[in-house]
Each structure stands twice: as structure tokens, then as C-alpha cells.
Design an enzyme around this catalytic site. Structure first.
Site, mmCIF file in Angstrom:
data_model
loop_
_atom_site.group_PDB
_atom_site.id
_atom_site.type_symbol
_atom_site.label_atom_id
_atom_site.label_comp_id
_atom_site.label_asym_id
_atom_site.label_seq_id
_atom_site.Cartn_x
_atom_site.Cartn_y
_atom_site.Cartn_z
ATOM 1 N N ASP A 20 -2.318 73.108 95.940
ATOM 2 C CA ASP A 20 -3.723 72.967 96.316
ATOM 3 C C ASP A 20 -4.526 72.306 95.201
ATOM 4 O OD1 ASP A 20 -5.924 73.082 97.991
ATOM 5 O OD2 ASP A 20 -6.451 75.130 97.439
ATOM 6 N N LYS A 22 -7.062 69.992 93.604
ATOM 7 C CA LYS A 22 -8.316 69.327 93.944
ATOM 8 C C LYS A 22 -9.270 69.605 92.795
ATOM 9 C CE LYS A 22 -9.678 73.273 96.756
ATOM 10 N NZ LYS A 22 -10.007 73.720 98.096
ATOM 11 N N ASN A 25 -10.414 73.084 91.649
ATOM 12 C CA ASN A 25 -9.391 73.964 91.090
ATOM 13 C C ASN A 25 -8.986 73.579 89.672
ATOM 14 O OD1 ASN A 25 -9.406 75.478 93.409
ATOM 15 N ND2 ASN A 25 -7.578 74.532 94.273
ATOM 16 N N ASP A 38 -6.875 78.802 90.941
ATOM 17 C CA ASP A 38 -6.613 79.076 92.351
ATOM 18 C C ASP A 38 -5.152 78.837 92.721
ATOM 19 O OD1 ASP A 38 -6.696 79.686 94.999
ATOM 20 O OD2 ASP A 38 -8.222 78.222 95.527
ATOM 21 N N THR A 58 -5.781 70.907 100.347
ATOM 22 C CA THR A 58 -7.007 70.452 100.985
ATOM 23 C C THR A 58 -6.768 69.057 101.550
ATOM 24 O OG1 THR A 58 -8.289 71.800 99.469
ATOM 25 C CG2 THR A 58 -9.440 69.977 100.562
#
Length: 175
Positions: A20, A22, A25, A38, A58
Site C-alpha cells: 500500500d 502511497k 504512508n 501503515d 490504493t
């Protein structure tokens, strides 16, 4: 970017996929140290032959193979996200902005990289959600036209994420 690649090299060396990546994070300390955050979608990749969910990462940072339903991915899922973050840092906006669903995301990617075929991406037709019907094969837009970071070669973003190098290969030296 160097710190992000070092962090990815570290977690991949310890058989962990973040899944994840992005900008929200990535945390920066007051000393300028980057911290990955995260790990809610993170998974251990130490089990041979394990498949994962395609509903990770995401949407704007999800690689095309995962968008099309691949479940047998590895560290390349994080490397694609790191590449998207890198371009976002250079141009000040997301590489593939404003998408609402998987179809729109794939269309944005195909605008830059061209619609994949078996010739350009061996095995693409075996992906669960690959459906070239209705897609007009198009020549990839030159990267310099599609993005404002014109000094990066188009070869930096191959369609088949299996050919992406792993994080340590981007680093100038091992520490």
C-alpha cells in the site's frame, strides 16, 4: 527517494510486502528521515507459491497486472508504487490522477504505455480481467509528453511489472 528504496530493500529482504505504498504512508521526521507507515495490508512473502488478493494498493498506485486480477505478485507491487511516487515528487501531481475505478485506471496507464498485447507483454492474456475488446490499440505516448519529468526514459515504466528491478538494484551501493 533513496530512503524509500532503502526501506523497501529492507522489508523485501525480510520477506515483507508493504502492498500500500502511497505518499500518505511515507512519514518524514524532523530530521528528514523517511519512515514507512501503515502496514495494515502488508504480508509475509516467505510462503512459496502463496497467492494474494488483487484488492490491495490504493488505485492510483496499483500496478497493471494487479489491476487485471493477478494474485501471484511479489516485491514488484511495491516497486511500481515507488515509481509512481517518484514521478509524483518530480511533477508535483499524481502520475495517473482522478480515477474512480479499475477500468479508468487501466485506461490512464494504457494512454502512457500503450495497450498490452501478447507480443509486448507475454502472458497478459492469461490475467483474469484482461479484456482488450473495445480498447483501441494505441502507440504509447512519449513519456516526455505524458509527464513533465521528461528526463526519464520511457523504458523506466515497462508494462510487465515482472521485469521491474528490485529495490536494491536502484541503490548505488550496499550499506
Amino acid at each position: 527517494m533513496f530512503q524509500l528504496l532503502r526501506a523497501l530493500a529492507y522489508i523485501h529482504r525480510h520477506q515483507i510486502l508493504h502492498r500500500d505504498l502511497k505518499p500518505p504512508n511515507l512519514l518524514l521526521s524532523c530530521l528528514g528521515e523517511l519512515k514507512l507507515a501503515d502496514f495494515g495490508l502488508a504480508r509475509a512473502k516467505s510462503i512459496p507459491g502463496r497467492t494474494y488478493s488483487a484488492e490491495v494498493v490504493t488505485l492510483g498506485y496499483r500496478p497493471p497486472d494487479v489491476l487485471m486480477g493477478a494474485t501471484d505478485y511479489s516485491s514488484e507491487v511495491d516497486i511500481w508504487g515507488a515509481g509512481c511516487i517518484f514521478v509524483e515528487m518530480l511533477q508535483g501531481q499524481p502520475l495517473f490522477p482522478g480515477v474512480r475505478n479499475v477500468s479508468e485506471q487501466l485506461e490512464k496507464i494504457w494512454e502512457v504505455l500503450g495497450v498490452p498485447t501478447e507480443e509486448t507483454w507475454p502472458g497478459v492474456s492469461q490475467l483474469h480481467h484482461y479484456s482488450p475488446e473495445g480498447l483501441v490499440p494505441q502507440v504509447p505516448v512519449p513519456y516526455a509528453t505524458a509527464c513533465s519529468a521528461s528526463f526519464l526514459p520511457a523504458s523506466a515504466f515497462p508494462l510487465d511489472t515482472k521485469v521491474h528491478p528490485v529495490a536494491p538494484s536502484f541503490l548505488p551501493a550496499s550499506f
